[in-house]
Design a protein around this motif. Structure first.
Motif, PDB file in Angstrom:
ATOM      1  N   THR A   1       0.807  -1.232   0.000  1.00 25.63           N
ATOM      2  CA  THR A   1       0.000   0.000   0.000  1.00 25.63           C
ATOM      3  C   THR A   1       0.838   1.279   0.000  1.00 25.63           C
ATOM      4  N   LEU A   2       2.084   1.200   0.427  1.00 26.80           N
ATOM      5  CA  LEU A   2       2.917   2.413   0.468  1.00 26.80           C
ATOM      6  C   LEU A   2       3.114   3.065  -0.904  1.00 26.80           C
ATOM      7  N   PRO A   3       3.209   2.319  -2.001  1.00 32.02           N
ATOM      8  CA  PRO A   3       3.301   3.008  -3.303  1.00 32.02           C
ATOM      9  C   PRO A   3       2.082   3.888  -3.608  1.00 32.02           C
ATOM     10  N   PHE A   4       0.903   3.494  -3.131  1.00 32.85           N
ATOM     11  CA  PHE A   4      -0.282   4.333  -3.328  1.00 32.85           C
ATOM     12  C   PHE A   4      -0.164   5.626  -2.524  1.00 32.85           C
ATOM     13  N   LEU A   5       0.339   5.508  -1.302  1.00 31.16           N
ATOM     14  CA  LEU A   5       0.582   6.704  -0.493  1.00 31.16           C
ATOM     15  C   LEU A   5       1.609   7.593  -1.177  1.00 31.16           C
ATOM     16  N   LEU A   6       2.659   6.983  -1.687  1.00 32.88           N
ATOM     17  CA  LEU A   6       3.705   7.741  -2.368  1.00 32.88           C
ATOM     18  C   LEU A   6       3.134   8.478  -3.583  1.00 32.88           C
ATOM     19  N   PHE A   7       2.290   7.808  -4.359  1.00 32.83           N
ATOM     20  CA  PHE A   7       1.656   8.452  -5.513  1.00 32.83           C
ATOM     21  C   PHE A   7       0.811   9.641  -5.058  1.00 32.83           C
ATOM     22  N   TYR A   8       0.013   9.428  -4.014  1.00 32.91           N
ATOM     23  CA  TYR A   8      -0.846  10.498  -3.487  1.00 32.91           C
ATOM     24  C   TYR A   8      -0.008  11.687  -3.025  1.00 32.91           C
ATOM     25  N   LEU A   9       1.075  11.425  -2.312  1.00 30.83           N
ATOM     26  CA  LEU A   9       1.920  12.511  -1.818  1.00 30.83           C
ATOM     27  C   LEU A   9       2.617  13.252  -2.953  1.00 30.83           C
ATOM     28  N   VAL A  10       3.013  12.541  -3.992  1.00 36.06           N
ATOM     29  CA  VAL A  10       3.642  13.206  -5.142  1.00 36.06           C
ATOM     30  C   VAL A  10       2.628  14.119  -5.828  1.00 36.06           C
ATOM     31  N   VAL A  11       1.390  13.656  -5.978  1.00 35.27           N
ATOM     32  CA  VAL A  11       0.350  14.510  -6.561  1.00 35.27           C
ATOM     33  C   VAL A  11       0.122  15.735  -5.669  1.00 35.27           C
ATOM     34  N   MET A  12       0.081  15.519  -4.359  1.00 33.43           N
ATOM     35  CA  MET A  12      -0.072  16.641  -3.419  1.00 33.43           C
ATOM     36  C   MET A  12       1.101  17.617  -3.532  1.00 33.43           C
ATOM     37  N   MET A  13       2.300  17.089  -3.686  1.00 39.20           N
ATOM     38  CA  MET A  13       3.484  17.945  -3.809  1.00 39.20           C
ATOM     39  C   MET A  13       3.402  18.799  -5.075  1.00 39.20           C
ATOM     40  N   ILE A  14       2.982  18.190  -6.176  1.00 37.28           N
ATOM     41  CA  ILE A  14       2.851  18.942  -7.422  1.00 37.28           C
ATOM     42  C   ILE A  14       1.817  20.052  -7.255  1.00 37.28           C
ATOM     43  N   GLY A  15       0.690  19.724  -6.625  1.00 43.59           N
ATOM     44  CA  GLY A  15      -0.342  20.729  -6.388  1.00 43.59           C
ATOM     45  C   GLY A  15       0.109  21.822  -5.438  1.00 43.59           C
ATOM     46  N   SER A  16       0.833  21.447  -4.395  1.00 47.23           N
ATOM     47  CA  SER A  16       1.281  22.471  -3.446  1.00 47.23           C
ATOM     48  C   SER A  16       2.372  23.342  -4.058  1.00 47.23           C
ATOM     49  N   TRP A  17       3.213  22.764  -4.924  1.00 50.56           N
ATOM     50  CA  TRP A  17       4.216  23.570  -5.632  1.00 50.56           C
ATOM     51  C   TRP A  17       3.527  24.596  -6.525  1.00 50.56           C
ATOM     52  N   SER A  18       2.504  24.153  -7.241  1.00 53.53           N
ATOM     53  CA  SER A  18       1.746  25.056  -8.115  1.00 53.53           C
ATOM     54  C   SER A  18       1.068  26.152  -7.290  1.00 53.53           C
ATOM     55  N   SER A  19       0.499  25.775  -6.164  1.00 51.72           N
ATOM     56  CA  SER A  19      -0.174  26.740  -5.295  1.00 51.72           C
ATOM     57  C   SER A  19       0.811  27.749  -4.709  1.00 51.72           C
ATOM     58  N   LEU A  20       1.986  27.261  -4.296  1.00 53.05           N
ATOM     59  CA  LEU A  20       3.003  28.163  -3.753  1.00 53.05           C
ATOM     60  C   LEU A  20       3.513  29.114  -4.836  1.00 53.05           C
ATOM     61  N   LYS A  21       3.734  28.586  -6.013  1.00 53.45           N
ATOM     62  CA  LYS A  21       4.205  29.427  -7.122  1.00 53.45           C
ATOM     63  C   LYS A  21       3.192  30.539  -7.427  1.00 53.45           C
ATOM     64  N   TYR A  22       1.919  30.189  -7.450  1.00 51.55           N
ATOM     65  CA  TYR A  22       0.870  31.174  -7.681  1.00 51.55           C
ATOM     66  C   TYR A  22       0.848  32.215  -6.557  1.00 51.55           C
ATOM     67  N   ALA A  23       0.981  31.753  -5.316  1.00 48.12           N
ATOM     68  CA  ALA A  23       0.959  32.677  -4.178  1.00 48.12           C
ATOM     69  C   ALA A  23       2.119  33.658  -4.240  1.00 48.12           C
ATOM     70  N   ILE A  24       3.274  33.191  -4.674  1.00 45.98           N
ATOM     71  CA  ILE A  24       4.438  34.075  -4.781  1.00 45.98           C
ATOM     72  C   ILE A  24       4.248  35.078  -5.921  1.00 45.98           C
ATOM     73  N   GLU A  25       3.766  34.589  -7.063  1.00 46.29           N
ATOM     74  CA  GLU A  25       3.590  35.457  -8.233  1.00 46.29           C
ATOM     75  C   GLU A  25       2.556  36.552  -7.989  1.00 46.29           C
ATOM     76  N   THR A  26       1.518  36.241  -7.223  1.00 45.40           N
ATOM     77  CA  THR A  26       0.424  37.204  -7.025  1.00 45.40           C
ATOM     78  C   THR A  26       0.445  37.857  -5.647  1.00 45.40           C
ATOM     79  N   ASP A  27       1.449  37.533  -4.837  1.00 44.16           N
ATOM     80  CA  ASP A  27       1.514  38.008  -3.454  1.00 44.16           C
ATOM     81  C   ASP A  27       0.171  37.747  -2.753  1.00 44.16           C
TER      82      ASP A  27
END
Length: 171
Positions: A98-124
Motif C-alpha cells: 500500500t505504500l506506493p499508493f501513499l507515495l503516488f498520493y503525496l507526489v500529486v499533493m506535492m505537485i499541487g502544493s508547488w503550483s499553489s506556492l508558485k501562484y501565491a508568490i507570483e500574485t503576493d
C-alpha cells in the motif's frame, strides 16, 4: 541493506523526530495566542484581530509538521478490519503493497502544493481579512512537509523490505 540506505533511514527518522517535536511546541504557541486574544478582548476590551487567524495558521502548521513523525511512528489512521489480524510478516507485506499508493498520493499533493506556492508568490496572495496576512509562509511549509512525508515514505519502504528480507533469511 546497503550502508547508504541505512544512513538515509536513520537520518529521516531523526529529521522526523525533530520536526515532530517542533510541531508539539506549536500547540503551546497556539494556546498562548488564543489566551492573549481572550484576555485582550474580554478583560481590557481591546480585540486583537490577528490572533484567531494566527492560531489557524499555527494549527495548519501543526498538522503539516506532524505528518512525517506520524508516518515514522506508524500512528496514522488505517482501516484495521483485516490488518489487525495479520501476522507481523503479513503486516509488512500489506504495508509494502500500500505504500506506493501513499507515495503516488503525496507526489500529486506535492505537485499541487508547488503550483499553489508558485501562484501565491507570483500574485503576493493574501487572506482577505482585517489582518490581511500573506499565505506564502504556510504554503511553503506545506510543500516542505509534503516533501518530508515523501522522504519518510521511501524510508518506510526500505524498512519493510528489510523486515521481509530478514524474516525470509531467518526461516
Amino acid at each position: 541493506m546497503p550502508k547508504a540506505i541505512r544512513i538515509y533511514m536513520r537520518a529521516m527518522d531523526r529529521i522526523s523526530n525533530y520536526v515532530g517535536i517542533l510541531a508539539m511546541y506549536l500547540i503551546f504557541l497556539m494556546i498562548a495566542v488564543l489566551l492573549l486574544d481572550a484576555v485582550t478582548r474580554n478583560l481590557i476590551n481591546i480585540p486583537l484581530h490577528w490572533c484567531v487567524e494566527f492560531a489557524q495558521f499555527t494549527l495548519a502548521a501543526y498538522y503539516f509538521l506532524g505528518g512525517p513523525v506520524t508516518l515514522k511512528d506508524d500512528e496514522h489512521v488505517r482501516m484495521d478490519l483485516f490488518y489487525a489480524s495479520f501476522s507481523r510478516f503479513g503486516k509488512h507485506r500489506m504495508d509494502l503493497a500500500t505504500l506506493p499508493f501513499l507515495l503516488f498520493y503525496l507526489v500529486v499533493m506535492m505537485i499541487g502544493s508547488w503550483s499553489s506556492l508558485k501562484y501565491a508568490i507570483e500574485t503576493d496572495e493574501r487572506r482577505f481579512s482585517m489582518w490581511n496576512p500573506s499565505v506564502i509562509p504556510i504554503k511553503a511549509l506545506m510543500l516542505v512537509c509534503i516533501v518530508l512525508m515523501i522522504l519518510q515514505t521511501v524510508s518506510l519502504i526500505f524498512k519493510h523490505i528489510e523486515a521481509l528480507r530478514t524474516k525470509a533469511f531467518a526461516e
